[in-house]
Design a protein around this motif. Structure first.
Motif, PDB file in Angstrom:
ATOM      1  N   TRP A  49     -38.539 -45.772  55.893  1.00  0.00           N
ATOM      2  CA  TRP A  49     -37.400 -46.038  55.025  1.00  0.00           C
ATOM      3  C   TRP A  49     -37.837 -46.597  53.678  1.00  0.00           C
ATOM      4  CZ3 TRP A  49     -32.369 -45.240  56.728  1.00  0.00           C
ATOM      5  CH2 TRP A  49     -32.206 -45.079  58.109  1.00  0.00           C
ATOM      6  N   ASP A  50     -37.058 -46.302  52.645  1.00  0.00           N
ATOM      7  CA  ASP A  50     -37.244 -46.948  51.351  1.00  0.00           C
ATOM      8  C   ASP A  50     -36.294 -48.148  51.351  1.00  0.00           C
ATOM      9  OD1 ASP A  50     -36.726 -47.790  48.659  1.00  0.00           O
ATOM     10  OD2 ASP A  50     -37.545 -45.913  47.949  1.00  0.00           O
ATOM     11  N   VAL A  51     -36.838 -49.329  51.212  1.00  0.00           N
ATOM     12  CA  VAL A  51     -36.021 -50.526  51.405  1.00  0.00           C
ATOM     13  C   VAL A  51     -34.972 -50.733  50.323  1.00  0.00           C
ATOM     14  CG1 VAL A  51     -36.136 -53.022  51.560  1.00  0.00           C
ATOM     15  CG2 VAL A  51     -37.828 -51.645  52.695  1.00  0.00           C
ATOM     16  N   SER A  52     -35.337 -50.557  49.056  1.00  0.00           N
ATOM     17  CA  SER A  52     -34.353 -50.907  48.023  1.00  0.00           C
ATOM     18  C   SER A  52     -33.201 -49.916  47.955  1.00  0.00           C
ATOM     19  CB  SER A  52     -35.017 -51.069  46.662  1.00  0.00           C
ATOM     20  OG  SER A  52     -35.986 -50.086  46.488  1.00  0.00           O
ATOM     21  N   THR A  53     -33.460 -48.640  48.219  1.00  0.00           N
ATOM     22  CA  THR A  53     -32.336 -47.712  48.159  1.00  0.00           C
ATOM     23  C   THR A  53     -31.662 -47.561  49.514  1.00  0.00           C
ATOM     24  OG1 THR A  53     -33.801 -45.875  48.660  1.00  0.00           O
ATOM     25  CG2 THR A  53     -33.397 -46.339  46.343  1.00  0.00           C
ATOM     26  N   GLY A  54     -32.394 -47.887  50.580  1.00  0.00           N
ATOM     27  CA  GLY A  54     -31.820 -47.721  51.909  1.00  0.00           C
ATOM     28  C   GLY A  54     -31.871 -46.285  52.389  1.00  0.00           C
ATOM     29  N   ASP A  55     -32.681 -45.441  51.721  1.00  0.00           N
ATOM     30  CA  ASP A  55     -32.754 -44.037  52.137  1.00  0.00           C
ATOM     31  C   ASP A  55     -33.918 -43.806  53.067  1.00  0.00           C
ATOM     32  OD1 ASP A  55     -32.037 -43.067  48.753  1.00  0.00           O
ATOM     33  OD2 ASP A  55     -30.660 -43.391  50.442  1.00  0.00           O
ATOM     34  N   LYS A  56     -33.754 -42.749  53.847  1.00  0.00           N
ATOM     35  CA  LYS A  56     -34.827 -42.366  54.762  1.00  0.00           C
ATOM     36  C   LYS A  56     -35.828 -41.540  53.969  1.00  0.00           C
ATOM     37  CE  LYS A  56     -33.296 -39.697  57.947  1.00  0.00           C
ATOM     38  NZ  LYS A  56     -32.852 -39.032  59.181  1.00  0.00           N
ATOM     39  N   ILE A  57     -37.096 -41.894  54.051  1.00  0.00           N
ATOM     40  CA  ILE A  57     -38.086 -41.107  53.325  1.00  0.00           C
ATOM     41  C   ILE A  57     -38.602 -39.982  54.208  1.00  0.00           C
ATOM     42  CG2 ILE A  57     -40.308 -41.126  52.161  1.00  0.00           C
ATOM     43  CD1 ILE A  57     -39.912 -44.030  51.586  1.00  0.00           C
ATOM     44  N   ALA A  58     -38.942 -40.338  55.439  1.00  0.00           N
ATOM     45  CA  ALA A  58     -39.504 -39.317  56.337  1.00  0.00           C
ATOM     46  C   ALA A  58     -39.224 -39.706  57.771  1.00  0.00           C
ATOM     47  CB  ALA A  58     -41.002 -39.203  56.113  1.00  0.00           C
TER      48      ALA A  58
END
Lengths: 546, 326
Positions: A94-103
């Motif tokens: 996860w990308d913490v600041s955006t809250g999106d899943k990276i992979a």
């Protein structure tokens, strides 16, 4: 920092439960690099990040594809990414600041433990330890997994060929092995079932050194201290061993290669052992001779001075703290809920422990106010001092007025701007660390405003209700499961009836489903509860309070 | 760090008064408030200026052309103090209606939260550097710490002082809070635990009207109502610099550190002037005249050599002063 005015006589480890955090059923926790954020994995597959300073929820990471319990969480070095492993065999980055899943990738087996490479600032490389196969390196970018060797073959000069497939090595079936990265992330230390520590170069998939653990029993956990100087192993024979890391901090691979070249006359396993003896030396062993318990989640304190191990024997929640010299300094005993995970705050003397019921307990020092804090010229003394009066103290002299002799040089230059270099920042400051998630105030709604205005009027009238309303954070544990811990806040004892009411109200709301939206609602409703309690109204859940 | 663009050496490293002080000159007068202005503050990014007044409103001005951007209404009583969040997105105001309000500094300039809990006038407010917490001091003699995100009161430090609290400030890493009060004491608190770590002054008089940490968090600037400003190294508890010459016996006048070009202490005064002292030599470098009533609040622009000052009832204006260029 405030180091100069904090009482140095207090020990540097926690003593009592300060607070507990709740969000569904928590399974595992991890602090970020500075301990400003605490990430926790839940049984429902979501991951919650608390702002450790405010003890409020900063973010909830929820993946709709994943509904299985989280088995481990791991931060990247600068806190931008979070790796989550779950019981449905998946690994999510996860990308913490955006809250999106990276992979996201799915493995063949459920990973019990997954760690991001600590040397890279935006790692896409991680180490996963599944339940019953060899630890593997998973590369999200390339999308492949590499199995790491778990044992050194007996024949000389045979190096395990690099395997890009997912099939197991030929040989005996695997028993679980523990593994961890070293501090700069270019080596993996694997502890196998035969009781050996293998130092592996994961890029070339070669075992570079071997260190046998005395006793030869399977290694269950292997963990480095924060500064990389000490290594801890937890073995099946219930002994925690501390090793000193003899390798240099930088250019580790080259040093290892050099060591290997310098060893003459031996080959194969013997060579590995010789090199190994130059990499790690046994420093200390810890065990509980009386109860011989199995240790859970052992780790170092942030400064490496203390070693902590948890025990869940007989369903108890005990935390043992040793100093590095091997003396047991403290046993912390928590409520009768088995301990499942443990983490020491990287900076402060704070421990966070997770119990089987899914609550996260925060242990901290018992703060007592220092008497010398109350007046400017008070000083704390270790023991009584004999007062020797001045020669002229009792002379009868006309009062010349109090002359305060200023011993301070008022002409000295004062520097109001320079800040000392932070002990926690590493030399590479090119990447900015993610210390905090921005706190965006959640706008009040109109109904809340009116409700609260009513409370406001009441509060100014009644003196007893000045207490801060805290969402499920019970600082005075009078009504919590165990009564022993209630003494933490002796100075701030509230009226028990009021506290019990608030707790009841909060518990009723908190036991409903977790998640950010519901949390907001529960806060609003929680406030309503207080409103009604103050105004004498009842609720369907609770009886009338007044 | 000093901007250094004027080619004049800064205070550190030069002994004696070899540095030429460039005087500040009046740039602009801002009108808009209908009652005494209690506080002015520049945002951390230097783009905005906020002012709070006893006319119950707060005004947001542009710091580039000083035009009025927005007037915030909502408090039911006069506003005594305001603070900016570190990212310059939010302001928080403290009011005599016993509440604090968090306002958005970006369009549509809404009031995002109302923080209730104090039982008397809220007199002073500040954000912590990560801006996830707000500290407030009140006439009810308590200090409260609030969580910005949810607005809940995280901690109440009760009986912090025995008289109204005039000033609260977080230090650089947010671990300490300094508070000053009319009861004459100035105390340092552990921000996490709410315990008192040190008392700097404990005389019954004079009252402490203002206290704040230096930019590096090692020193505390304390103003007392005997027309004195003192700089203290709080670890040792000793006062190392004393600044006098102005008049401050009645009002809680705010002071500021000016570090953009040379190091100065800036403060308002009840003789209608703004005073500038050299930080090291304690000499008065300039008295800015122009206001027609006591100057209650001053603030220094974080990047440019500008000062904004605001005054009491008879004046009701904000004046912007700019340092001459080389």
């Amino acid at each position: 920092m405030n180091a100069p005015i904090i009482d140095p006589l207090q020990g540097d480890f926690p003593e009592v439960i300060e607070e507990y955090l709740e969000h569904g059923v928590i399974k595992c926790v991890a602090f970020n690099h500075r301990g400003s954020l605490l990430a926790a994995g839940c049984a429902d597959g979501s991951c919650v990040i608390w702002d450790f300073e405010t003890r409020g929820i900063a973010k909830v990471l929820r993946d709709n594809d994943c509904a299985a319990a989280i088995t481990s969480v791991s931060w990247s070095k600068y806190g931008h990414r979070l790796l989550v492993s779950a019981a449905d065999k998946s690994l999510t980055l996860w990308d913490v600041s955006t809250g999106d899943k990276i992979a996201r990738t799915t493995l063949q087996q459920t990973p019990l433990h997954a760690r991001l490479n600590p040397g890279l600032s935006s790692p896409s490389l991680c180490l996963a330890c599944p339940l019953s196969s060899a630890p593997m390196i998973v590369d999200f970018e390339i999308g492949c997994t590499t199995l790491l060797p778990v044992c050194v073959p007996e024949m000389p000069d045979v190096l395990a060929p690099p395997q890009r497939s997912k099939c197991a090595e030929s040989g005996p079936p695997f028993s679980p092995a523990a593994a961890c990265f070293n501090k700069c992330g270019d080596l993996v230390y694997v502890g196998n079932a035969k009781g050996e520590i293998l130092i592996v170069d994961y890029k070339s998939v070669r075992v570079l050194a071997l260190v046998p653990v005395s006793g030869g029993s399977a290694v269950k956990n292997i963990v480095f201290s924060r500064d990389g100087k000490y290594l801890l192993t937890n073995s099946h024979d219930r002994i925690i061993r501390i090793y000193e890391n003899l390798l240099p901090a930088k250019d580790v691979l080259r040093s290892l290669e050099d060591l290997g070249k310098n060893v003459d006359g031996v080959d194969g396993v013997e060579k590995m052992k010789t090199v190994g003896s130059k990499c790690l030396t046994l420093f200390r062993e810890f065990q509980d001779l009386v109860t011989k318990m199995h240790w859970k989640a052992p780790c170092f304190s942030g400064d490496g001075e203390w070693v902590v191990g948890g025990s869940a024997c007989k369903g108890e929640h005990k935390i043992y703290i040793w100093d590095r010299a091997g003396h047991l300094v403290k046993i912390l005993e928590g409520p009768k809920e088995a301990l499942i995970d443990l983490a020491w705050h990287p900076v402060h003397p704070v421990i966070v422990s997770v119990s089987l019921t899914g609550l996260v307990y925060i242990w901290a020092k018992d703060y007592t106010e220092n008497w010398s804090a109350f007046a400017p010229d008070f000083k704390e003394l270790e023991e009584n001092e004999e007062y020797v009066e001045r020669e002229d103290e009792f002379d009868l002299m006309p009062e010349t007025g109090k002359v305060k002799v200023s011993s301070v040089n008022e002409d000295e230059e004062v520097d109001i701007e320079t800040v000392e270099k932070d002990a926690f920042s590493d030399s590479d400051m090119s990447v900015e660390e993610l210390r905090y998630l921005p706190a965006e105030p959640i706008p009040d709604t109109n109904e809340e405003q009116d409700e609260l205005k009513l409370i406001e009027a009441r509060i100014s009238a009644s003196p007893a209700s000045e207490e801060a309303v805290q969402n499920g954070h019970v600082t005075d544990l009078v009504s919590s499961p165990q009564g022993e811990m209630g003494e933490t806040r002796g100075k701030r004892k509230r009226k028990p009836s009021e506290k019990a009411m608030e707790l009841q109200a909060e518990k009723a709301k908190a036991s409903k489903a977790s998640g950010r939206t519901v949390r907001e609602k529960s806060r609003a409703v929680g406030d309503q509860e207080i409103d009604e309690s103050v105004n004498g109204g009842g609720d369907d859940d609770d009886d009338a309070y007044y | 760090m000093p901007s250094g663009g004027n080619g004049v050496g800064n205070g550190a490293g030069t002994s004696g008064g070899s540095q030429t002080f460039k005087p500040y000159r009046h740039l602009k007068t801002l009108e808009g408030h209908t009652a005494a202005i209690s506080c002015v503050k520049y945002s951390n990014d230097g783009n905005l200026l906020a002012s709070a007044s006893l006319d119950k409103s707060m005004i947001l001005w542009s710091a580039t052309n000083y035009s009025l951007i927005h007037r915030y209404e909502g408090h039911s009583s006069g506003v005594s103090d305001l603070a900016w969040s570190s990212d310059s997105h939010y302001t928080c105001s403290a009011s005599d209606d016993c509440t604090l309000r968090i306002w958005d500094a970006r369009a549509p300039y809404e009031c995002l939260k109302v923080l209730r809990g104090h039982t008397n006038f809220v007199f002073c407010v500040n954000f912590n550097p990560p801006s996830n917490l707000i500290v407030s001091g009140s006439f009810d003699e308590t200090i409260r710490i609030w969580e910005v995100k949810t607005g809940r009161c995280v901690r109440v430090i009760k009986e912090a002082h025995s008289m109204p609290i005039t000033s609260v400030h977080f230090n650089r890493d947010g671990s300490l809070i300094v508070s000053g009060s009319h009861d004459g004491s100035c105390k340092i608190w552990d921000a996490k635990e709410g315990t008192c770590l040190k008392t700097l002054i404990d005389d019954k008089s004079p009252a402490v009207s203002f206290a704040k940490f230096s930019p590096n968090g090692k020193f505390i600037l304390v103003a007392t109502l005997d027309s004195t400003l003192k700089l203290s190294n709080y670890a040792s508890g000793k006062f190392i610099k004393v600044y006098t010459g102005h008049t401050n016996k009645v009002f809680c006048i705010t002071s500021a550190f000016s570090v953009t070009n040379g190091k100065y202490i800036v403060s308002g005064s009840e003789d209608n002037c703004v005073y500038l002292w050299d930080l090291q030599h304690k000499t008065i470098l300039q008295r800015l005249q122009g206001h027609t009533d006591a100057v209650i609040s001053v603030t220094c622009h974080p990047l440019h050599n500008q000062i904004a000052s605001s005054a009491n009832h008879l004046d009701r204006t904000i004046r912007i002063w700019k340092q001459e260029d080389a």
